[in-house]
Write an enzyme that holds these catalytic residues in place. Structure first.
Site, PDB file in Angstrom:
ATOM      1  CE  LYS A  17      -2.679   0.415   3.833  1.00 42.64           C
ATOM      2  NZ  LYS A  17      -2.834   1.764   4.375  1.00 42.64           N
ATOM      3  CB  SER A  18       3.826   2.300   1.998  1.00 40.76           C
ATOM      4  OG  SER A  18       3.253   2.314   3.267  1.00 40.76           O
ATOM      5  NE  ARG A  22       6.199   6.761   0.515  1.00 37.06           N
ATOM      6  CZ  ARG A  22       5.359   6.523   1.529  1.00 37.06           C
ATOM      7  NH1 ARG A  22       4.304   5.743   1.358  1.00 37.06           N
ATOM      8  NH2 ARG A  22       5.551   7.074   2.712  1.00 37.06           N
ATOM      9  CD  GLN A 205       0.647   8.528   6.840  1.00 36.98           C
ATOM     10  OE1 GLN A 205       0.116   9.332   7.605  1.00 36.98           O
ATOM     11  NE2 GLN A 205       0.114   7.350   6.584  1.00 36.98           N
ATOM     12  CG  ASP A 352       1.561   0.343   9.731  1.00 39.37           C
ATOM     13  OD1 ASP A 352       1.095   1.201  10.513  1.00 39.37           O
ATOM     14  OD2 ASP A 352       1.839   0.589   8.542  1.00 39.37           O
ATOM     15  CE  LYS A 379       0.233   4.748  12.887  1.00 39.56           C
ATOM     16  NZ  LYS A 379       0.888   5.458  11.793  1.00 39.56           N
ATOM     17  NE  ARG A 383      -4.209   0.279  13.528  1.00 40.98           N
ATOM     18  CZ  ARG A 383      -3.586   0.535  12.388  1.00 40.98           C
ATOM     19  NH1 ARG A 383      -2.276   0.703  12.391  1.00 40.98           N
ATOM     20  NH2 ARG A 383      -4.246   0.605  11.258  1.00 40.98           N
ATOM     21  NE  ARG A 428      -1.636  -1.404   9.173  1.00 43.33           N
ATOM     22  CZ  ARG A 428      -1.320  -1.801   7.938  1.00 43.33           C
ATOM     23  NH1 ARG A 428      -1.273  -3.077   7.640  1.00 43.33           N
ATOM     24  NH2 ARG A 428      -1.038  -0.923   6.996  1.00 43.33           N
TER      25      ARG A 428
END
Ligand code: S3P
Length: 467
Positions: A17-18, A22, A205, A352, A379, A383, A428
């Site tokens: 995903k990251s 990008r 980020q 994460d 998050k 979390r 998550r």
């Protein structure tokens, strides 16, 4: 819901995903046509693809006549969806390839409506860095969870560079950075100036937003953070023709750079791999192999932590020399696990995976401590609270002490009757609870819809590994 293990066999998790966010954002900013392969069809990544399309990038999805048709087939344009793109998905699609023709030197265009980032913090924060240098008006918003998350950490350096962002909530917060939140209106600020920014939080980020904005600003931009965060932006920007240097521990980028189109192949998401890996470690008789997984050292620190607990896990790079290392992760059932202490400087690299690491730690023989993990409160949900609640349902004890998380390992879970866990709309937490379920924990998960923000095929993959 998933059955309990053992988990056996081989799986390919969806694209990272990251890296996907990008690649889409840099391709949109570039001159020419970029090809991106292996994007995960997760809601977060679809939010970024839709955002760049609405800002004027031409996005062609392989196998679909138009981006509009792609959105329609995924149910993204179905009425009644409020910030939760894809909740009426009409075709199962877990991965896609795109050609993106970027806006290059013309810059993005003012979008017709608001840009809805859904649940995706990375979309919103990186987009802020992309939009800030250009004379466009855009309202950036997201779902309820994203609108509660702190944006001051990104808005502050952009304000310091001269960005014009309507501080809808900032005024109310009287300069308190923690009060800046979406929706934010970008009003166009073509004369951004480079800055030297020392971020108080370690966040990829924030770093990415500052570096991306800096690459289009006047002069030089440099950035430092307390401890290293994931480095995908600095690995990928040179592919698009923009040099990023490290000078005395600071990242440095020169301004007014033109990005040139590039081709990116997105490796499997190591953070998604963490769930079948943990389930295998905890479930008797399991042996699992994850193929094509990203092995960027800043993303697989969780494997070292599991290794220090004595877990039978291993990673092997297959290396083709591309900027992001790729390879295989293996994990097998480990009957006895040792407690672990993770230092503060590791927290950004495992943030994460802390939910699933805490789950494994609850089965260790002794108390584990995860230092400086207060960021977990910011998050998709709180979390830290979610982990404590999940472990309590399993009959284990975890609690926060200041910024640290303590997990009292008890060798095995003590719960006997099935209890329901509410993952608070957080993918998550939901996958951590389902990993526990796969490892035989008497737990049900109240909502599994949220998983598709990162791993839409998770339940199918887990079922396949268990059968
Ligand atoms: C991400 C950075 C991390 C991480 C998130 C993805 C990224 O957030 O938790 O899932 O792609 O840059 P922070 O930068 O806020 O730590």
């Amino acid at each position: 819901m998933v059955r309990s293990g053992p988990l056996r066999g081989c799986v390919r998790v969806p694209g990272d995903k990251s890296i996907a966010h990008r690649a889409l954002l840099m391709a949109a900013s570039a001159e020419g046509v970029s090809c991106i392969e292996g994007l995960p069809a997760s809601d977060d990544v679809l939010a970024t693809a839709s955002a760049i399309e609405s800002l004027g990038a031409r996005v062609r999805v392989a196998g679909f006549p138009s981006f509009k048709e792609f959105r329609r087939r995924l149910g993204l344009d179905a009425p009644g969806i409020d910030g939760n793109a894809g909740s009426r998905r009409s075709v199962p699609l877990f991965s896609f390839d795109v050609l993106v023709e970027g806006w290059g030197a013309f810059g993005p265009r003012t979008p017709v409506g608001p840009i809805d980032c859904g649940n995706s913090g990375t979309t919103a924060r990186l987009l802020m860095g992309i939009l800030a240098p250009w004379p466009v008006e855009a309202l950036v918003t997201g779902d309820d969870s994203l609108r509660r998350r702190p944006m001051g950490r990104v808005a502050d350096p952009l304000f310091a560079m001269g960005a014009s962002i309507a501080p809808s909530e900032r005024a109310a917060g009287k300069g308190d950075a923690s009060k800046v939140a979406l929706p934010l209106l970008f009003k166009g600020s073509p004369n951004l100036k480079g800055i030297a920014w020392d971020s108080p939080v370690s966040s990829a980020q924030v770093k990415s937003a500052v570096i991306l904005a800096g690459s289009q600003a006047l002069g030089t931009t440099s950035f430092s953070e307390p401890s290293p965060s994931r480095d995908h932006t600095e690995r990928m920007l040179p592919l698009f023709g923009v040099e990023v240097r490290t000078v005395e521990g600071r990242l440095v980028v020169e301004g007014l750079r033109r990005l040139r189109a590039a081709n990116v192949s997105v490796p499997g998401d190591p953070s998604s791999a963490a769930f079948p890996v943990a389930a295998a470690v905890l479930s008797e008789g399991s042996r699992v192999r994850v193929e094509g997984a990203g092995l960027n050292p800043g993303r697989v620190a969780y494997l070292d932590v599991l290794g220090r607990m004595g877990a039978r896990v291993a990673a092997r790079a297959s290396g083709d020399g591309s900027p992001e290392p790729v390879g295989t992760i293996e994990a097998a059932f480990t009957p006895s696990l040792a407690p672990v202490e993770t230092p503060p400087e590791l927290s950004a690299s495992i943030i994460d995976e802390v939910p699933v690491l805490a789950l494994v730690a609850s089965r260790a023989s002794g108390d584990s401590v995860f230092r400086s993990v207060a960021e977990l409160r910011n998050k998709e949900s709180d979390r830290l609270e979610g982990i404590v609640d999940l472990l309590a349902l399993l009959g284990a004890t975890a609690y926060a002490v200041g910024d640290d998380l303590v997990v009292e390992g008890c060798g095995g879970w003590r719960a006997s009757e099935v209890r329901s866990f509410d993952p608070r709309g957080d993918h998550r937490l939901a996958m951590a609870a389902l990993a526990a379920q796969a490892a035989g924990a008497p737990i049900s998960v109240a909502d599994t819809e949220c998983i598709k923000v990162s791993y839409p095929g998770f339940l199918i993959d887990m079922e396949r590994l268990i059968s």
